[in-house]
Scaffold this motif. Structure first.
Motif, PDB file in Angstrom:
ATOM      1  N   UNK A 453      25.432  -2.143  91.640  1.00  0.00           N
ATOM      2  CA  UNK A 453      24.531  -1.228  91.103  1.00  0.00           C
ATOM      3  C   UNK A 453      23.876  -1.563  90.916  1.00  0.00           C
ATOM      4  N   UNK A 454      23.515  -2.574  91.057  1.00  0.00           N
ATOM      5  CA  UNK A 454      21.804  -2.967  90.891  1.00  0.00           C
ATOM      6  C   UNK A 454      21.195  -3.808  92.550  1.00  0.00           C
ATOM      7  N   UNK A 455      22.283  -4.173  94.294  1.00  0.00           N
ATOM      8  CA  UNK A 455      22.134  -4.246  94.827  1.00  0.00           C
ATOM      9  C   UNK A 455      22.078  -2.689  95.378  1.00  0.00           C
ATOM     10  N   UNK A 456      22.797  -1.631  95.676  1.00  0.00           N
ATOM     11  CA  UNK A 456      22.540  -0.425  96.025  1.00  0.00           C
ATOM     12  C   UNK A 456      20.905   0.081  95.564  1.00  0.00           C
ATOM     13  N   UNK A 457      19.992  -0.550  94.480  1.00  0.00           N
ATOM     14  CA  UNK A 457      19.092  -0.118  94.212  1.00  0.00           C
ATOM     15  C   UNK A 457      18.004  -1.618  94.513  1.00  0.00           C
ATOM     16  N   UNK A 458      18.675  -2.171  95.490  1.00  0.00           N
ATOM     17  CA  UNK A 458      17.450  -3.373  96.110  1.00  0.00           C
ATOM     18  C   UNK A 458      17.105  -4.192  94.775  1.00  0.00           C
ATOM     19  N   UNK A 459      17.915  -4.630  94.121  1.00  0.00           N
ATOM     20  CA  UNK A 459      17.254  -5.065  93.093  1.00  0.00           C
ATOM     21  C   UNK A 459      17.070  -6.549  93.446  1.00  0.00           C
ATOM     22  N   UNK A 460      16.062  -7.542  93.228  1.00  0.00           N
ATOM     23  CA  UNK A 460      16.639  -8.966  93.277  1.00  0.00           C
ATOM     24  C   UNK A 460      16.103  -9.163  94.305  1.00  0.00           C
TER      25      UNK A 460
END
Length: 659
Positions: A453-460
């Protein structure tokens, strides 16, 4: 949540890495969270990298270098993870044209595969492709037909009862697979996430590998693959034996038994379908007020919390406005997809194939989200029908929790996790306060899902930062759910193992990895008792039940077959409900033990299957005396070689007369 979404997205999912088997002087990895995290900075989109040969080769060079570094340092003690690495290594070898390595890795995969149907079907397409390349060359005009001949020989050598369901799935996947479908996912999901983050995660690299392989190796042979499988399935129209009918128990309603409340903790239930079989809070009425002062407004048949963990009175999943006018069309496509994966040649299946054949890249996200909306819309109702079957004393309590249907999901946060965790604890206490004895939970969470979920939102800035944030969020959810279940020991929770063909303990899936006396984790088998291709497993998976093409209700009252551990779990909840119907004085742990004690071993002896008849007859022996099946089996005689039973009509009839 179930096989439907898993199959829709299977074309998008692949694996990477290679790994040597357990070596010396390496860091031992016994759980997913200890695996190293990789990511690579980029200013390019996934689409650009995939379509630009130089960019793709440069990227793969970096990936391979980092992989080799990992392999030197880590000893990963999980066969599923090792298999995924070998699968990815095979994908790279296919792209690079290393034929000998492809064939070698297929054998390694087979050696690691425990499900027999998966073992014999592993690498069939890839090995046939490689053998055709060796025989005539990939550029030869005879290549496609040579591949078809080799693939057909391999497929037709296999036993239909063992592999038929696998081939139905494979055929369905290829029938809907296309370049437009893949490009739609690439442009609608991968590109935005990578652009936001400025880096490509390891998981995204796996998807790029899968896409490249589809474009270069598999899609050009789609016609031949579908033709071979269609011919095989047409020639082998044989129904698998049904082991479940003989073990089923149905109450008539005339017995002097007790009502039991079964909580369906799910995406929502259409209560209109189950009138007369619902928990009813007689102290409440629908007027927008909390009449009984229990903290919940209008909780006539249960409670609900939305995606943000906030209380709502909507017990059925609310279809988003943009899909509200398309429910019938989308549900028809869902049915058609189910028919397609089951090998049923229906009008609905034909419409699904037509729909996907005409799909444009910019239409993919909307369609996938529509499928997910329908899955969430029907899921809890379908589960409820399975949990209630054959038990007129059972009453369903709805406990709705919400899941995101978006291909780019909401951004998970610590604050969100705390609110959702609190809603879980409140739900468990509601079960306790209302004397719920059984709760079905056909859902779960894991650190990798939060990370996705974080990855799909471009987090980090990289995968390491994403992993740390995911673990922080997951730990809050894990603690809350564990507390919710452990603080209500007289409630027996039944949960699905999951549909990812993974080890629930290695991946730390919750609640399926919990070791508590009041929770049962259920894997899925088919009508013959064979493990499904999708079912997860592990030491915490206690028992297996039918989770393949299980028929039940949809919102509105129609019926449809669906597959997944989401369907096997309520079959066990159904059995637990019948136990408490007959013997309400039993504790949750008592019921757990009875289900395990009454089980039977699978044909290969590797796992346990529920046996409702044996279990219920243990609790209510008076039923067994009148049961025809029990009498026939009891009075049978063994064959001369001792391998099977023969009916003994005289002995059976004499037994009945004496009674």
């Amino acid at each position: 949540m179930n096989k439907l979404i898993r199959l829709i997205c299977i074309v998008f999912v692949s694996s990477i890495l290679t790994v040597s088997m357990f070596g010396q002087d390496k860091i031992v990895v016994k759980k997913m969270e200890d695996l190293p995290k990789l990511s690579w900075k980029t200013e390019k989109t996934a689409t650009y990298i995939l379509e630009n040969e130089s960019a793709f080769n440069n990227f793969i060079t970096k990936v391979k270098s980092d992989i080799q570094d990992i392999l030197k340092k880590y000893d990963i003690r999980d066969k599923t993870t090792v298999k995924s690495y070998i699968n990815a290594s095979m994908a790279i070898a296919l792209i690079e044209g290393d034929n000998d390595k492809v064939l070698k890795l297929i054998e390694e995969l087979k050696a690691l595969t425990e499900k027999e149907a998966d073992k014999v079907t592993t690498g069939l397409v890839a090995s046939s492709l490689v053998e055709a390349k060796i025989k005539v060359g990939k550029d030869s005009p005879e290549f496609a037909e040579t591949f078809k001949s080799i693939y057909s020989k391999k497929v037709n050598a296999l036993d239909f009862e063992l592999v038929g369901d696998r081939f139905k799935d494979t055929k369905a996947q290829y029938e809907i697979r296309s370049k437009n479908l893949i490009m739609g996912f690439l442009q609608g999901q991968l590109d935005p996430a990578i652009e936001k983050a400025g880096n490509i995660s390891f998981e995204q690299a796996l998807q790029l590998l899968a896409f490249k392989n589809n474009f270069e190796n598999y899609l050009p042979l789609k016609k031949q693959i579908v033709a071979v499988l269609s011919d095989y399935l047409e020639k082998n129209k044989v129904e698998k034996r049904d082991i479940w009918s003989a073990m089923d128990v149905k109450f008539s309603g005339k017995e002097n038994y007790n009502d039991v409340i079964i909580g369906v903790w799910d995406s929502g239930v259409d209560t209109n379908v189950f009138k007369g079989s619902l928990f009813v809070n007689k102290e409440e009425q629908v007027d927008g007020k909390d009449n009984d002062n229990n903290g919940y407004i209008d909780d006539i048949n249960g409670i609900a919390f939305n995606l943000q963990g906030e209380y709502t009175t909507k017990l059925l999943y609310p279809v988003p406005e943009e899909y509200a006018n398309d429910v019938d069309v989308l549900m028809g496509l869902v049915k058609g997809f189910t028919d397609l994966t089951s090998g049923i040649d229906s009008d609905e299946a034909s419409k699904v194939k037509q729909k996907f054949s005409q799909l444009k890249p910019d239409e993919v996200n909307n369609l996938v989200e529509g499928f997910m909306v329908m899955t969430l819309y029907m899921h809890g109702t379908h589960v409820s029908g399975i949990a209630l079957a054959g038990n007129p004393f059972a009453k369903i309590m709805v406990a709705r929790t919400e899941f995101d249907y978006k291909t780019i999901p909401m951004m998970p946060t610590v604050e969100w996790a705390k609110k959702v965790g609190e809603s879980w604890k409140k739900t468990a206490q509601y079960f306790k306060q209302n004397n719920v004895r059984v709760v079905n939970m056909s859902w779960g969470e894991s650190p990798s899902e939060i990370e996705s979920m974080l990855q799909a939102n471009g987090f980090g800035k990289d995968a390491i930062e994403r992993k740390a944030k995911a673990m922080e969020i997951f730990t809050i959810l894990d603690k809350a759910l564990y507390e919710a279940i452990s603080s209500t020991p007289n409630v027996l929770y039944i949960t699905s193992a999951g549909n990812s063909d993974n080890d629930v303990n290695f991946d730390k899936m919750i609640p399926s990895s919990y070791d508590l006396g009041n929770i049962i984790t259920v894997g899925a088998v088919d009508i013959a008792g064979d493990q499904t291709s999708f079912t997860s497993f592990g030491k915490s998976v206690d028992i297996y039940a039918n989770g393949f093409e299980v028929e039940s209700y949809l919102p509105g009252g129609e019926r449809m077959a669906a597959s997944g551990t989401s369907m096997s779990s309520p079959n066990v909840a159904n059995l637990a409900g019948k136990i408490f119907t007959v013997a309400p004085e039993l504790s949750a742990e008592d019921a757990f033990n009875l289900i395990i004690k009454g089980s039977v071993k699978s044909e290969d002896g590797k796992f346990l299957l529920i046996n409702p008849k044996k279990t219920i007859f243990t609790v209510a022996p008076e039923l067994s005396a009148e049961d025809p099946f029990n009498l026939i089996i009891k009075d049978s005689v063994k064959s001369e070689d001792g391998k099977f039973l023969l009916i003994n009509p005289k002995k059976t009839i004499d037994t009945v007369i004496k009674k």
